[in-house]
Design a protein around this motif. Sequence first.
Motif: not given
Length: 171
Positions: A65-77, A134-147, A149-150
Amino acid sequence: MTSLQTRAAEVARAYAPHEHRPLRGYLVAMGAFGALTAGLAAAVRLGGRQVPERPAAADLLLLSVATHKLSRLLAKDSVTSPLRAPFTRYAEPAGSAEINEEVRDEGSEVRHGIGELILCPFCLALWVATGLTGGLVLAPRLTRLVATVLTATAVSDFLQMAYSIAKEKAE
Protein backbone atom coordinates in the motif's frame (compact mmCIF):
# COMPACT_ATOMS: atom_id res chain seq x y z
CA MET A 1 29.57 10.42 -33.24
CA THR A 2 31.45 7.26 -32.33
CA SER A 3 30.81 3.97 -34.05
CA LEU A 4 29.09 2.70 -30.89
CA GLN A 5 26.75 5.72 -30.88
CA THR A 6 26.09 5.26 -34.59
CA ARG A 7 25.27 1.59 -34.04
CA ALA A 8 22.96 2.48 -31.12
CA ALA A 9 21.13 5.01 -33.31
CA GLU A 10 20.73 2.39 -36.05
CA VAL A 11 19.33 -0.13 -33.57
CA ALA A 12 16.86 2.45 -32.25
CA ARG A 13 15.68 3.31 -35.78
CA ALA A 14 15.30 -0.37 -36.67
CA TYR A 15 13.43 -1.05 -33.43
CA ALA A 16 10.84 1.71 -33.93
CA PRO A 17 11.11 3.14 -37.46
CA HIS A 18 7.86 5.16 -37.19
CA GLU A 19 8.16 6.41 -33.64
CA HIS A 20 10.94 7.85 -31.50
CA ARG A 21 11.77 5.52 -28.62
CA PRO A 22 14.48 6.76 -26.23
CA LEU A 23 16.36 3.46 -25.95
CA ARG A 24 19.51 5.14 -24.58
CA GLY A 25 17.38 6.77 -21.90
CA TYR A 26 15.93 3.40 -21.01
CA LEU A 27 19.43 1.91 -20.80
CA VAL A 28 20.46 4.67 -18.41
CA ALA A 29 17.36 4.02 -16.27
CA MET A 30 18.05 0.27 -16.22
CA GLY A 31 21.67 0.95 -15.28
CA ALA A 32 20.58 3.29 -12.49
CA PHE A 33 18.14 0.68 -11.19
CA GLY A 34 20.89 -1.96 -11.27
CA ALA A 35 23.19 0.42 -9.37
CA LEU A 36 20.46 1.10 -6.79
CA THR A 37 19.88 -2.60 -6.30
CA ALA A 38 23.60 -3.36 -6.11
CA GLY A 39 24.08 -0.50 -3.66
CA LEU A 40 21.31 -1.84 -1.43
CA ALA A 41 22.76 -5.34 -1.59
CA ALA A 42 26.23 -4.01 -0.72
CA ALA A 43 24.84 -1.98 2.19
CA VAL A 44 23.06 -5.06 3.53
CA ARG A 45 26.19 -7.15 3.26
CA LEU A 46 28.56 -4.52 4.69
CA GLY A 47 26.10 -3.78 7.49
CA GLY A 48 25.98 -7.45 8.44
CA ARG A 49 22.21 -7.49 8.10
CA GLN A 50 20.33 -10.71 7.54
CA VAL A 51 17.79 -10.84 4.76
CA PRO A 52 14.64 -12.54 5.99
CA GLU A 53 13.87 -15.89 4.40
CA ARG A 54 10.42 -14.59 3.61
CA PRO A 55 8.83 -11.27 4.50
CA ALA A 56 6.07 -11.17 7.07
CA ALA A 57 2.59 -10.89 5.56
CA ALA A 58 1.99 -7.67 7.52
CA ASP A 59 5.16 -6.12 6.05
CA LEU A 60 4.15 -7.20 2.56
CA LEU A 61 0.74 -5.56 2.92
CA LEU A 62 2.20 -2.42 4.52
CA LEU A 63 4.85 -2.00 1.83
CA SER A 64 2.39 -2.77 -0.98
CA VAL A 65 0.00 0.00 0.00
CA ALA A 66 2.90 2.38 0.77
CA THR A 67 4.42 1.62 -2.64
CA HIS A 68 1.10 2.42 -4.32
CA LYS A 69 0.79 5.73 -2.49
CA LEU A 70 4.39 6.90 -2.92
CA SER A 71 4.40 5.94 -6.61
CA ARG A 72 1.25 7.98 -7.27
CA LEU A 73 2.53 10.82 -5.12
CA LEU A 74 5.76 11.02 -7.13
CA ALA A 75 4.14 10.52 -10.55
CA LYS A 76 0.86 12.42 -10.32
CA ASP A 77 0.63 14.77 -7.32
CA SER A 78 0.52 18.49 -8.09
CA VAL A 79 2.77 19.30 -5.12
CA THR A 80 5.57 17.07 -6.46
CA SER A 81 5.41 18.61 -9.95
CA PRO A 82 8.59 20.69 -9.36
CA LEU A 83 10.49 17.39 -9.13
CA ARG A 84 9.12 16.30 -12.51
CA ALA A 85 9.26 19.72 -14.24
CA PRO A 86 12.73 19.32 -15.81
CA PHE A 87 11.46 16.20 -17.60
CA THR A 88 7.75 16.93 -18.13
CA ARG A 89 5.29 19.61 -19.15
CA TYR A 90 1.95 20.33 -17.46
CA ALA A 91 -1.06 19.22 -19.54
CA GLU A 92 -4.22 19.45 -17.40
CA PRO A 93 -5.74 18.75 -14.00
CA ALA A 94 -6.65 15.11 -13.41
CA GLY A 95 -8.84 15.45 -10.30
CA SER A 96 -8.25 14.33 -6.72
CA ALA A 97 -5.18 16.61 -6.37
CA GLU A 98 -3.49 14.92 -9.34
CA ILE A 99 -2.37 16.37 -12.64
CA ASN A 100 -1.62 15.04 -16.11
CA GLU A 101 1.72 15.90 -17.64
CA GLU A 102 3.51 15.07 -20.88
CA VAL A 103 7.11 14.05 -21.45
CA ARG A 104 9.30 16.85 -22.79
CA ASP A 105 10.36 15.84 -26.28
CA GLU A 106 13.20 18.33 -26.58
CA GLY A 107 16.58 17.47 -25.18
CA SER A 108 18.27 14.15 -24.74
CA GLU A 109 16.98 10.61 -24.85
CA VAL A 110 17.98 10.30 -21.21
CA ARG A 111 15.73 13.23 -20.28
CA HIS A 112 12.91 11.67 -22.30
CA GLY A 113 13.40 8.24 -20.70
CA ILE A 114 13.40 9.73 -17.20
CA GLY A 115 10.28 11.71 -18.10
CA GLU A 116 8.46 8.54 -19.12
CA LEU A 117 9.59 6.77 -15.94
CA ILE A 118 8.53 9.50 -13.51
CA LEU A 119 5.11 10.00 -15.11
CA CYS A 120 4.18 6.34 -14.74
CA PRO A 121 3.14 5.21 -11.24
CA PHE A 122 3.30 1.59 -12.44
CA CYS A 123 6.90 2.09 -13.58
CA LEU A 124 7.91 3.95 -10.42
CA ALA A 125 6.40 1.23 -8.25
CA LEU A 126 9.34 -1.10 -8.91
CA TRP A 127 11.81 1.57 -7.81
CA VAL A 128 9.75 2.52 -4.75
CA ALA A 129 9.18 -1.11 -3.72
CA THR A 130 12.90 -1.83 -4.09
CA GLY A 131 13.78 1.17 -1.93
CA LEU A 132 11.20 0.32 0.72
CA THR A 133 12.23 -3.34 0.76
CA GLY A 134 15.88 -2.35 1.12
CA GLY A 135 14.86 0.01 3.89
CA LEU A 136 13.00 -2.79 5.62
CA VAL A 137 16.25 -4.77 5.81
CA LEU A 138 18.58 -1.84 6.61
CA ALA A 139 16.36 0.31 8.86
CA PRO A 140 13.21 -1.67 9.63
CA ARG A 141 11.74 0.59 12.32
CA LEU A 142 12.11 3.78 10.29
CA THR A 143 10.91 2.10 7.10
CA ARG A 144 7.82 0.71 8.82
CA LEU A 145 7.09 4.17 10.26
CA VAL A 146 7.37 5.86 6.85
CA ALA A 147 5.36 3.05 5.22
CA THR A 148 2.70 3.44 7.91
CA VAL A 149 2.32 7.15 7.11
CA LEU A 150 2.05 6.40 3.38
CA THR A 151 -0.41 3.53 3.96
CA ALA A 152 -2.58 5.63 6.27
CA THR A 153 -2.62 8.37 3.64
CA ALA A 154 -3.60 5.90 0.91
CA VAL A 155 -6.43 4.49 3.04
CA SER A 156 -7.55 8.04 3.81
CA ASP A 157 -7.57 8.83 0.07
CA PHE A 158 -9.84 5.87 -0.62
CA LEU A 159 -12.13 6.82 2.27
CA GLN A 160 -12.33 10.41 0.96
CA MET A 161 -13.31 9.11 -2.47
CA ALA A 162 -15.86 6.70 -1.00
CA TYR A 163 -17.33 9.54 1.08
CA SER A 164 -17.61 11.76 -2.02
CA ILE A 165 -19.34 8.98 -3.97
CA ALA A 166 -21.74 8.25 -1.09
CA LYS A 167 -22.51 11.95 -0.71
CA GLU A 168 -23.26 12.31 -4.44
CA LYS A 169 -25.58 9.30 -4.37
CA ALA A 170 -27.40 10.68 -1.32
CA GLU A 171 -28.10 13.99 -3.04
